[in-house]
Enzyme design. Structure first.
Site, PDB file in Angstrom:
ATOM      1  N   MET A  65     -12.024   5.224  -0.749  1.00  9.33           N
ATOM      2  CA  MET A  65     -12.654   5.528   0.542  1.00  9.33           C
ATOM      3  C   MET A  65     -13.262   6.915   0.406  1.00  9.33           C
ATOM      4  SD  MET A  65      -9.600   3.992   2.871  1.00  9.33           S
ATOM      5  CE  MET A  65      -8.487   3.937   1.478  1.00  9.33           C
ATOM      6  N   MET A 109     -11.697  -4.909   5.711  1.00  5.38           N
ATOM      7  CA  MET A 109     -10.861  -3.960   6.464  1.00  5.38           C
ATOM      8  C   MET A 109     -10.595  -4.545   7.845  1.00  5.38           C
ATOM      9  SD  MET A 109     -10.184  -1.481   4.456  1.00  5.38           S
ATOM     10  CE  MET A 109      -9.153  -0.664   5.675  1.00  5.38           C
ATOM     11  N   GLY A 153       1.027  -1.693   4.179  1.00  2.00           N
ATOM     12  CA  GLY A 153       1.652  -0.386   4.008  1.00  2.00           C
ATOM     13  C   GLY A 153       2.859  -0.232   4.901  1.00  2.00           C
ATOM     14  N   SER A 167       0.845  -1.193   0.000  1.00  2.00           N
ATOM     15  CA  SER A 167       0.000   0.000   0.000  1.00  2.00           C
ATOM     16  C   SER A 167       0.881   1.243   0.000  1.00  2.00           C
ATOM     17  CB  SER A 167      -0.890   0.004   1.246  1.00  2.00           C
ATOM     18  OG  SER A 167      -1.470   1.284   1.388  1.00  2.00           O
ATOM     19  N   ASP A 169      -4.611   3.920  -1.973  1.00  3.43           N
ATOM     20  CA  ASP A 169      -5.666   4.355  -1.056  1.00  3.43           C
ATOM     21  C   ASP A 169      -6.136   5.769  -1.383  1.00  3.43           C
ATOM     22  OD1 ASP A 169      -6.032   2.142   0.762  1.00  3.43           O
ATOM     23  OD2 ASP A 169      -3.975   2.521   1.400  1.00  3.43           O
ATOM     24  N   HIS A 189      -1.393  -1.338  -4.144  1.00  2.00           N
ATOM     25  CA  HIS A 189      -2.639  -0.889  -3.508  1.00  2.00           C
ATOM     26  C   HIS A 189      -2.603   0.637  -3.349  1.00  2.00           C
ATOM     27  CE1 HIS A 189      -6.228  -1.584  -1.007  1.00  2.00           C
ATOM     28  NE2 HIS A 189      -5.751  -0.655  -0.202  1.00  2.00           N
ATOM     29  N   ASP A 223      -6.916  -5.772   4.535  1.00  2.00           N
ATOM     30  CA  ASP A 223      -6.256  -4.466   4.528  1.00  2.00           C
ATOM     31  C   ASP A 223      -6.247  -3.875   5.936  1.00  2.00           C
ATOM     32  OD1 ASP A 223      -5.296  -1.960   3.924  1.00  2.00           O
ATOM     33  OD2 ASP A 223      -6.968  -1.387   2.621  1.00  2.00           O
ATOM     34  N   GLY A 224      -5.046  -3.694   6.470  1.00  2.00           N
ATOM     35  CA  GLY A 224      -4.900  -3.033   7.764  1.00  2.00           C
ATOM     36  C   GLY A 224      -4.188  -3.898   8.779  1.00  2.00           C
ATOM     37  N   GLY A 277      -8.627   4.969   6.943  1.00  2.00           N
ATOM     38  CA  GLY A 277      -8.243   6.380   7.076  1.00  2.00           C
ATOM     39  C   GLY A 277      -6.757   6.588   7.291  1.00  2.00           C
ATOM     40  N   MET A 322      -8.652   8.735  -0.480  1.00  2.00           N
ATOM     41  CA  MET A 322      -9.460   9.217   0.654  1.00  2.00           C
ATOM     42  C   MET A 322      -9.902  10.654   0.407  1.00  2.00           C
ATOM     43  SD  MET A 322      -7.247   7.787   3.851  1.00  2.00           S
ATOM     44  CE  MET A 322      -6.398   6.208   3.792  1.00  2.00           C
ATOM     45  N   HIS A 376      -8.438   1.574  -4.027  1.00  2.00           N
ATOM     46  CA  HIS A 376      -9.375   1.400  -2.913  1.00  2.00           C
ATOM     47  C   HIS A 376      -9.995   2.765  -2.635  1.00  2.00           C
ATOM     48  CE1 HIS A 376      -9.586   0.567   1.751  1.00  2.00           C
ATOM     49  NE2 HIS A 376     -10.784   0.771   1.222  1.00  2.00           N
TER      50      HIS A 376
HETATM   51  C1  DX5 Z   1      -6.203   2.297   5.578  1.00  2.00           C
HETATM   52  C2  DX5 Z   1      -5.805   1.851   4.204  1.00  2.00           C
HETATM   53  C3  DX5 Z   1      -4.745   0.821   4.147  1.00  2.00           C
HETATM   54  C4  DX5 Z   1      -3.448   1.184   4.794  1.00  2.00           C
HETATM   55  C5  DX5 Z   1      -2.969  -0.040   5.505  1.00  2.00           C
HETATM   56  O1  DX5 Z   1      -7.341   3.053   5.489  1.00  2.00           O
HETATM   57  O2  DX5 Z   1      -6.913   1.345   3.494  1.00  2.00           O
HETATM   58  O3  DX5 Z   1      -4.533   0.350   2.826  1.00  2.00           O
HETATM   59  O4  DX5 Z   1      -2.445   1.595   3.908  1.00  2.00           O
HETATM   60  O5  DX5 Z   1      -1.875   0.313   6.208  1.00  2.00           O
HETATM   61  P1  DX5 Z   1      -1.069  -0.639   7.175  1.00  2.00           P
HETATM   62  O6  DX5 Z   1      -0.618  -1.828   6.379  1.00  2.00           O
HETATM   63  O7  DX5 Z   1       0.050   0.235   7.590  1.00  2.00           O
HETATM   64  O8  DX5 Z   1      -1.986  -1.009   8.309  1.00  2.00           O
HETATM   65 ZN    ZN Z   2      -6.563   0.318   1.498  1.00  2.00          ZN
END
Ligand code: DX5
Ligand code: ZN
Length: 238
Positions: free
Chosen positions: A69, A150, A210, A8, A35, A33, A188-189, A155, A37, A67
């Site tokens: 959001m 998730m 990420g 990510s 993100d 990936h 994810d997360g 976020g 937002m 993704h």
């Molecule tokens: C959070 C994102 C994730 C984020 C995950 O809202 O959707 O994709 O990058 O991050 P890590 O792997 O650091 O938890």
């Molecule tokens: Zn994500």
């Protein structure tokens, strides 16, 4: 089951995004990936179609997993397709007419008989927040290429893995089997060396990470280690 790592870019250094992304792919990541937002659906603002277009230019063959959001995703899906998104996922919680939104994404997909770069031609996905039960999307499971669970509240990167996600993955594996479907299960997360074993044994195949990839140390090595740990875990029982 093919385990894939989806680094990510949220945790990458945005001032050298393409280099960081390339390093993560060289370390074994096969899906990038992205993100997106909007500061409304989630309490953070990140990137939009311009950055996706720049990444597509720098990495013509990469699978860009966008993704979203964001609120009102229908308004922005065409722009992400145009920018070169390979996969687009929307939140169940953000879509009043989820079926229509997934149709919209799929309408931009590969047309039969047209040979495209497999990285292009949009594949639809749906995302569930930690508080949303898996059964909220039962009626659209046959429309999606991937279902994203998730395991943090969306976020921000580098949050703690919410263990309830494991049961959701297991439920999805059962539902997929009972319906004879083939969508892929993405998580994810909080995916990291200490959580990835349980995640993979529960049945997730697409691992978004990420902080564990870009946070500190060598990006290639981090990706390689995480993927290695995930693959090794498939050899042991839950
Ligand atoms: C959070 C994102 C994730 C984020 C995950 O809202 O959707 O994709 O990058 O991050 P890590 O792997 O650091 O938890
Ligand atoms: Zn994500």
């Amino acid at each position: 089951m093919t385990i894939e790592l989806a680094p990510s870019i949220l945790s990458a250094n945005f001032a050298r995004l393409a280099e960081d992304a390339k390093a993560a792919l060289e370390g074994g990541g096969t899906v990038l990936h992205v993100d997106v937002m909007d500061g409304h659906f989630v309490p953070n603002i990140t990137i939009g179609p311009l950055v996706v277009a720049a990444l597509r230019k720098a990495l013509p063959n990469a699978i860009l997993d966008c993704h979203l959001m964001i609120e009102n995703p229908d308004n922005y899906i065409p722009a992400f397709v145009e920018a070169g998104a390979s996969w687009i996922s929307v939140h169940q919680e953000a879509c009043v007419h989820l079926h229509r939104t997934l149709q919209l994404i799929a309408s931009h997909g590969c047309k039969p008989g047209v040979v495209l770069n497999p990285a292009h031609g949009c594949k639809p996905g749906v995302v569930l927040n930690p508080a949303t039960p898996v059964h909220m999307v039962d009626e659209v499971l046959d429309m999606v290429h991937h279902l994203l669970i998730m395991s943090v509240n969306p976020g921000f990167g580098a949050q703690k893995f919410i263990p309830g996600a494991l049961q959701k993955i297991k439920t999805l594996v059962e539902v997929r089997e009972s319906l004879g479907l083939s969508f892929r299960i993405e998580i994810d997360g909080g995916v990291a060396l200490d959580t990835v074993g349980d995640i993979v044994r529960a049945g997730a195949e697409l691992l978004v990470a990420g902080n564990a990839v870009f946070g500190k140390g060598d990006i290639r090595e981090n990706a390689k280690k995480l993927l290695g740990a995930a693959r090794a875990a498939t050899l042991t029982r839950a």
